[in-house]
Design a protein around this motif. Structure first.
Motif, PDB file in Angstrom:
ATOM      1  N   VAL A   1      31.694  34.191  10.296  1.00  0.00           N
ATOM      2  CA  VAL A   1      31.259  33.332   9.195  1.00  0.00           C
ATOM      3  C   VAL A   1      30.035  33.933   8.517  1.00  0.00           C
ATOM      4  CG1 VAL A   1      30.276  31.078   8.626  1.00  0.00           C
ATOM      5  CG2 VAL A   1      32.228  31.228  10.173  1.00  0.00           C
ATOM      6  N   LYS A   2      29.168  34.580   9.288  1.00  0.00           N
ATOM      7  CA  LYS A   2      27.937  35.151   8.752  1.00  0.00           C
ATOM      8  C   LYS A   2      28.186  36.444   7.972  1.00  0.00           C
ATOM      9  CE  LYS A   2      25.070  33.351  12.530  1.00  0.00           C
ATOM     10  NZ  LYS A   2      24.259  32.411  11.732  1.00  0.00           N
ATOM     11  N   ILE A   3      29.186  37.221   8.387  1.00  0.00           N
ATOM     12  CA  ILE A   3      29.362  38.527   7.742  1.00  0.00           C
ATOM     13  C   ILE A   3      30.666  38.654   6.973  1.00  0.00           C
ATOM     14  CG2 ILE A   3      27.969  39.626   9.532  1.00  0.00           C
ATOM     15  CD1 ILE A   3      30.536  40.862  10.626  1.00  0.00           C
ATOM     16  N   HIS A   4      31.490  37.589   6.997  1.00  0.00           N
ATOM     17  CA  HIS A   4      32.787  37.657   6.311  1.00  0.00           C
ATOM     18  C   HIS A   4      32.617  37.989   4.832  1.00  0.00           C
ATOM     19  CE1 HIS A   4      37.064  36.687   5.831  1.00  0.00           C
ATOM     20  NE2 HIS A   4      36.745  36.084   4.711  1.00  0.00           N
ATOM     21  N   ALA A   5      31.520  37.503   4.274  1.00  0.00           N
ATOM     22  CA  ALA A   5      31.299  37.691   2.843  1.00  0.00           C
ATOM     23  C   ALA A   5      31.224  39.156   2.452  1.00  0.00           C
ATOM     24  CB  ALA A   5      30.014  36.986   2.409  1.00  0.00           C
ATOM     25  N   VAL A   6      30.881  40.028   3.382  1.00  0.00           N
ATOM     26  CA  VAL A   6      30.765  41.439   3.021  1.00  0.00           C
ATOM     27  C   VAL A   6      31.656  42.349   3.842  1.00  0.00           C
ATOM     28  CG1 VAL A   6      28.433  41.331   2.090  1.00  0.00           C
ATOM     29  CG2 VAL A   6      28.754  41.673   4.534  1.00  0.00           C
ATOM     30  N   ARG A   7      32.022  41.938   5.031  1.00  0.00           N
ATOM     31  CA  ARG A   7      32.743  42.876   5.886  1.00  0.00           C
ATOM     32  C   ARG A   7      34.044  43.348   5.259  1.00  0.00           C
ATOM     33  NH1 ARG A   7      35.078  42.515  12.072  1.00  0.00           N
ATOM     34  NH2 ARG A   7      36.077  44.526  11.921  1.00  0.00           N
ATOM     35  N   PHE A   8      34.806  42.435   4.713  1.00  0.00           N
ATOM     36  CA  PHE A   8      36.087  42.791   4.121  1.00  0.00           C
ATOM     37  C   PHE A   8      36.044  42.789   2.596  1.00  0.00           C
ATOM     38  CE2 PHE A   8      37.069  41.088   8.320  1.00  0.00           C
ATOM     39  CZ  PHE A   8      37.780  42.152   8.855  1.00  0.00           C
ATOM     40  N   VAL A   9      34.880  42.462   2.030  1.00  0.00           N
ATOM     41  CA  VAL A   9      34.762  42.412   0.579  1.00  0.00           C
ATOM     42  C   VAL A   9      34.099  43.658   0.022  1.00  0.00           C
ATOM     43  CG1 VAL A   9      33.697  41.136  -1.322  1.00  0.00           C
ATOM     44  CG2 VAL A   9      34.755  39.895   0.560  1.00  0.00           C
TER      45      VAL A   9
ATOM     46  N   ILE B   1      24.813  39.349   1.956  1.00  0.00           N
ATOM     47  CA  ILE B   1      24.094  39.500   3.207  1.00  0.00           C
ATOM     48  C   ILE B   1      22.953  40.484   2.996  1.00  0.00           C
ATOM     49  CG2 ILE B   1      25.501  41.413   4.086  1.00  0.00           C
ATOM     50  CD1 ILE B   1      25.406  40.062   6.843  1.00  0.00           C
ATOM     51  N   GLU B   2      21.853  40.277   3.701  1.00  0.00           N
ATOM     52  CA  GLU B   2      20.701  41.150   3.560  1.00  0.00           C
ATOM     53  C   GLU B   2      20.781  42.303   4.559  1.00  0.00           C
ATOM     54  OE1 GLU B   2      18.645  40.859   1.063  1.00  0.00           O
ATOM     55  OE2 GLU B   2      19.782  39.092   0.443  1.00  0.00           O
ATOM     56  N   PRO B   3      20.161  43.451   4.226  1.00  0.00           N
ATOM     57  CA  PRO B   3      20.232  44.624   5.119  1.00  0.00           C
ATOM     58  C   PRO B   3      19.797  44.339   6.545  1.00  0.00           C
ATOM     59  CG  PRO B   3      19.336  45.253   2.989  1.00  0.00           C
ATOM     60  CD  PRO B   3      19.453  43.761   2.970  1.00  0.00           C
ATOM     61  N   GLY B   4      18.770  43.507   6.728  1.00  0.00           N
ATOM     62  CA  GLY B   4      18.304  43.204   8.075  1.00  0.00           C
ATOM     63  C   GLY B   4      19.359  42.502   8.907  1.00  0.00           C
ATOM     64  N   ALA B   5      20.134  41.642   8.258  1.00  0.00           N
ATOM     65  CA  ALA B   5      21.201  40.936   8.971  1.00  0.00           C
ATOM     66  C   ALA B   5      22.312  41.897   9.385  1.00  0.00           C
ATOM     67  CB  ALA B   5      21.765  39.822   8.096  1.00  0.00           C
ATOM     68  N   ILE B   6      22.565  42.915   8.579  1.00  0.00           N
ATOM     69  CA  ILE B   6      23.574  43.913   8.935  1.00  0.00           C
ATOM     70  C   ILE B   6      23.162  44.629  10.217  1.00  0.00           C
ATOM     71  CG2 ILE B   6      24.731  46.039   8.209  1.00  0.00           C
ATOM     72  CD1 ILE B   6      24.212  45.119   5.305  1.00  0.00           C
ATOM     73  N   GLU B   7      21.896  45.042  10.274  1.00  0.00           N
ATOM     74  CA  GLU B   7      21.397  45.745  11.451  1.00  0.00           C
ATOM     75  C   GLU B   7      21.442  44.855  12.686  1.00  0.00           C
ATOM     76  OE1 GLU B   7      20.772  48.885  11.502  1.00  0.00           O
ATOM     77  OE2 GLU B   7      21.137  49.082   9.347  1.00  0.00           O
ATOM     78  N   GLU B   8      21.285  43.569  12.493  1.00  0.00           N
ATOM     79  CA  GLU B   8      21.268  42.639  13.620  1.00  0.00           C
ATOM     80  C   GLU B   8      22.666  42.263  14.084  1.00  0.00           C
ATOM     81  OE1 GLU B   8      19.923  38.032  14.135  1.00  0.00           O
ATOM     82  OE2 GLU B   8      18.411  39.421  13.363  1.00  0.00           O
ATOM     83  N   LEU B   9      23.567  42.003  13.130  1.00  0.00           N
ATOM     84  CA  LEU B   9      24.866  41.426  13.471  1.00  0.00           C
ATOM     85  C   LEU B   9      25.954  42.451  13.759  1.00  0.00           C
ATOM     86  CD1 LEU B   9      24.970  38.528  10.861  1.00  0.00           C
ATOM     87  CD2 LEU B   9      24.540  38.332  13.308  1.00  0.00           C
ATOM     88  N   PHE B  10      25.978  43.562  13.041  1.00  0.00           N
ATOM     89  CA  PHE B  10      27.108  44.480  13.190  1.00  0.00           C
ATOM     90  C   PHE B  10      27.187  45.128  14.569  1.00  0.00           C
ATOM     91  CE2 PHE B  10      27.962  43.684   8.885  1.00  0.00           C
ATOM     92  CZ  PHE B  10      29.190  44.226   8.560  1.00  0.00           C
ATOM     93  N   PRO B  11      26.070  45.501  15.204  1.00  0.00           N
ATOM     94  CA  PRO B  11      26.195  46.023  16.574  1.00  0.00           C
ATOM     95  C   PRO B  11      26.795  45.000  17.543  1.00  0.00           C
ATOM     96  CG  PRO B  11      24.077  46.628  15.654  1.00  0.00           C
ATOM     97  CD  PRO B  11      24.687  45.637  14.701  1.00  0.00           C
ATOM     98  N   ILE B  12      26.448  43.707  17.339  1.00  0.00           N
ATOM     99  CA  ILE B  12      27.025  42.663  18.193  1.00  0.00           C
ATOM    100  C   ILE B  12      28.526  42.562  17.940  1.00  0.00           C
ATOM    101  CG2 ILE B  12      26.976  40.208  18.782  1.00  0.00           C
ATOM    102  CD1 ILE B  12      24.065  40.166  17.824  1.00  0.00           C
ATOM    103  N   MET B  13      28.918  42.582  16.649  1.00  0.00           N
ATOM    104  CA  MET B  13      30.340  42.544  16.318  1.00  0.00           C
ATOM    105  C   MET B  13      31.063  43.727  16.931  1.00  0.00           C
ATOM    106  SD  MET B  13      31.023  39.797  14.628  1.00  0.00           S
ATOM    107  CE  MET B  13      32.646  40.261  14.040  1.00  0.00           C
TER     108      MET B  13
END
Length: 222
Positions: free
Chosen positions: A160-168, A77-89
């Motif tokens: 599905v979008k962040i599973h690749a890094v959230r727990f990995v 996942i790219e840093p920009g996606a982290i900033e976008e998705l994690f607050p929503i999560m």
């Protein structure tokens, strides 16, 4: 000795999915790396058909990216996606925690206590893969207890979008201890049925997780 013993002929795709998922979580298959189908077929003694079935499952989970004519790569996942998705999560998990506290039964609490206890045991033993699996199951169980299918559906679509890094994403010892402390405080809030308190903790926990993912990406880039 073969580190990945040959797989028996039963439920090949299912067993391959579990093996490959663990290899990604362990870091044997690194984020962003190309997956060699011939090498994996030789490693596990299987044909490409069940392997590709397993890769499709992992792609649906967000752990693998499948590209026509280029094969499979381990997702990142790219840093920009982290900033976008994690607050929503964080907001989704906060709401799930608040709803779960309002509906939590003693039986539900005992189940969460048991899961949390096993997760802490794996942390003390330094066992990352089973720890990561239980961590994921605890978060998913809170959404189940929230009893809101729309909320759970939104959560799964983002996972599905962040599973690749959230727990990995591998944690430093300090970050791992921080995550355990977060979960300990979450259990205190659950025992007290403190929905507001748990909601706040869940948002804080996701902020910590976002920091861990940023650190993991910087390590990959180095």
């Amino acid at each position: 000795m073969n580190e990945h013993p040959l797989i028996a002929r039963r439920s090949l795709a299912t067993e391959l999915t579990e093996r490959l998922r663990d290899m990604i979580v362990e870091g044997t298959l690194a984020a962003g790396s190309k997956i060699s189908e011939p090498d994996l077929c030789e490693t596990f003694g299987v044909s490409r058909t069940p392997l590709r079935e397993a890769l499709k499952v992992l792609a649906a989970e967000g752990l693998v990216q499948l590209t026509p004519n280029r094969g499979a790569t381990v997702a990142r996942i790219e840093p920009g996606a982290i900033e976008e998705l994690f607050p929503i999560m964080g907001m989704l998990e906060a709401l799930a925690g608040e709803l779960a506290c309002a509906r939590l039964t003693d039986r539900d609490l005992r189940k969460l206590e048991a899961m949390h206890g096993r997760m802490v045991t794996h942390w003390k033993a330094g066992e990352w893969v089973p720890y990561s699996r239980l961590n994921r199951e605890i978060h998913e169980q809170i959404f189940v207890l929230a009893g809101n299918q729309t909320l759970a559906g939104l959560y799964q679509s983002l996972m599905v979008k962040i599973h690749a890094v959230r727990f990995v994403a591998r944690k430093s010892p300090e970050r791992w201890a921080e995550a355990i402390d977060d979960h300990e405080r979450m259990m205190v809030a659950l025992r007290a049925r403190d929905g507001a308190g748990l909601s706040s903790l869940m948002r804080e926990h996701l902020r910590h997780k976002a920091d861990v993912v940023h650190e993991a990406l910087r390590q990959l880039d180095r």
